[in-house]
Write an enzyme that holds these catalytic residues in place. Structure first.
Site: not given
Length: 326
Positions: A157, A252, A282
Site C-alpha cells: 500500500s 481495491d 486491500h
C-alpha cells in the site's frame, strides 16, 4: 469477512482530526495484538527469530523489527520492508506472518522499518526515513551480518510508495538493490488518485474506502508539498531500477496504480511482473487468516525474491493472473 469486520474500527474519515488518527492507530494496535487479531494477521513462522533493533539516523532514531532464520548463517541477503497504513496507521508487526516466512524460506535478513507517521510527521518524513534506513543498513552491513550486495525492497500500500522511492534513490546512490516487491501499491499521491476507474468501481472495498483515501491525502500532505515528488508514476527517469513484482488486487480502489506503474517501468526498460489477485482485498497479505489469496501471493513473492537474490530465474504463483512481464 465477519472476523475482519469485528476487528475494523471505521471512523468518519471525512471529519477525522489528527488527534483522532493517533487514537485510532493505538486502538488498531491493541486489536491487532489480541487473540482475535492474531487469527486475522496469522502467526509468525516459529523458525524465525524476531527481534527489535534501533536504527541511528541523522537527527533521529527509529525502531526496526528484524526477522532472521533460526541458525540461518552469515552474510544473508537483506530485504527491507515498509508496512502499509496510508503513512498514518500501521506498524511492522502487522506483517509478521509474511516477513517471518520470507526470512526463513529465502533465506534472508528482513528488516521492517518503523518509519515516522503523519499527522505527527507528514511528508516527506516517511520518505526520508525509508531512504536513510537503507543507506544506514548498507553502511553497517558487517554489524547486521548481511550481504550489502544483495538487497530487495518490499512495501504494501503506502509502504510501496516508500519502497519505490527508495529504489529510485538507490540508483542515484549506487546501492545494489536487486529486486522490489510492491503489494497492492499506492503510487500516485496527486489529485489524480480520485480519477482512476478502480476508485469508483471498487468504492465498496472493505479495507480501503474512498473516504479513507481522501483522509490520507489530507493528513499526509502539507499544503505546500508537491505530491508529484512522492508519486512514482510521475517520476521522469525510471531507467536502471531493479526488477519489480507488482501485485494488484481486484477489489481495491487503488488497483489501477499497479498497471499504470508497471507500464512506466516497462517503458523505461525495467523488468516488471504484474500479477492480479481478483478476489483479494486491500492489505490482504496482512490478513492471511481470512484471505486465502495471501498464500499463493506469498509463494509468488518468495519465488521472485529467490530468483533475484539467490538464483537466476523464478516462477509465478498459482491462483493469480499474470498480466504482463518484460
Amino acid at each position: 469477512m465477519r472476523i475482519l469486520s469485528a476487528l475494523s474500527t471505521e471512523p468518519d474519515w471525512d471529519s477525522i482530526t489528527p488527534a483522532q488518527v493517533i487514537e485510532l492507530r493505538e486502538a488498531q494496535h491493541r486489536k491487532r495484538r489480541s487473540a482475535l487479531g492474531r487469527i486475522v494477521t496469522g502467526k509468525p513462522d516459529p523458525r524465525a527469530l524476531i527481534t527489535t533493533h534501533t536504527l541511528d539516523l541523522p537527527g533521529r532514531r527509529l525502531s526496526a523489527r528484524v526477522y532472521r532464520p533460526e541458525g540461518g548463517g552469515s552474510a544473508l541477503p537483506l530485504i527491507v520492508a515498509f508496512h502499509g497504513g496510508g503513512l498514518i496507521l500501521g506498524a511492522p508487526d502487522q506483517d509478521d506472518w509474511l516477513l517471518s516466512r520470507l526470512a526463513v524460506e529465502c533465506p534472508a535478513v528482513v528488516v521492517s522499518v518503523d518509519y515516522r507517521l503523519a499527522p505527527e510527521h507528514p511528508a516527506p518524513a516517511p520518505i526520508e526515513d525509508a531512504i536513510d534506513s537503507v543507506v544506514r543498513l548498507v553502511e553497517e552491513a558487517a554489524e547486521w551480518d548481511i550481504d550489502p550486495t544483495r538487497i530487495a525492497l518490499l512495501g504494501a500500500s503506502a509502504g510501496a510508495t516508500l519502497a519505490t522511492l527508495t529504489a529510485i534513490r538507490a540508483v542515484e546512490l549506487g546501492l545494489p538493490v536487486r529486486a522490489q516487491v510492491l503489494i497492492n501499491p499506492q503510487l500516485d499521491w496527486t489529485e489524480r488518485v480520485f480519477e482512476y476507474p478502480s476508485f469508483t468501481e471498487n468504492a465498496d472495498s472493505p479495507t480501503a474506502t474512498p473516504a479513507n483515501c481522501r483522509a490520507v491525502q489530507r493528513i499526509v500532505l502539507p499544503e505546500s508539498f508537491d505530491p508529484r515528488v512522492m508519486s512514482p508514476v510521475d517520476i521522469d527517469n525510471l531507467a536502471g531500477l531493479a526488477p519489480a513484482l507488482i501485485q494488484a488486487v481486484g477489489t481495491d480502489p487503488l488497483e489501477d496504480h499497479a498497471p499504470a506503474y508497471a507500464d512506466r517501468l516497462r517503458d523505461a526498460g525495467v523488468e516488471a511482473t504484474l500479477t492480479r489477485y481478483p478476489d483479494a482485498v486491500h492489505a490482504f497479505l496482512s490478513m492471511p487468516g481470512v484471505v486465502p489469496a495471501a498464500r499463493p501471493a506469498r509463494d509468488e513473492i518468495l519465488a521472485f525474491l529467490r530468483s533475484h537474490l539467490l538464483e537466476r530465474s523464478g516462477s509465478a504463483a498459482p491462483g493469480a493472473t499474470k498480466t504482463g512481464r518484460r
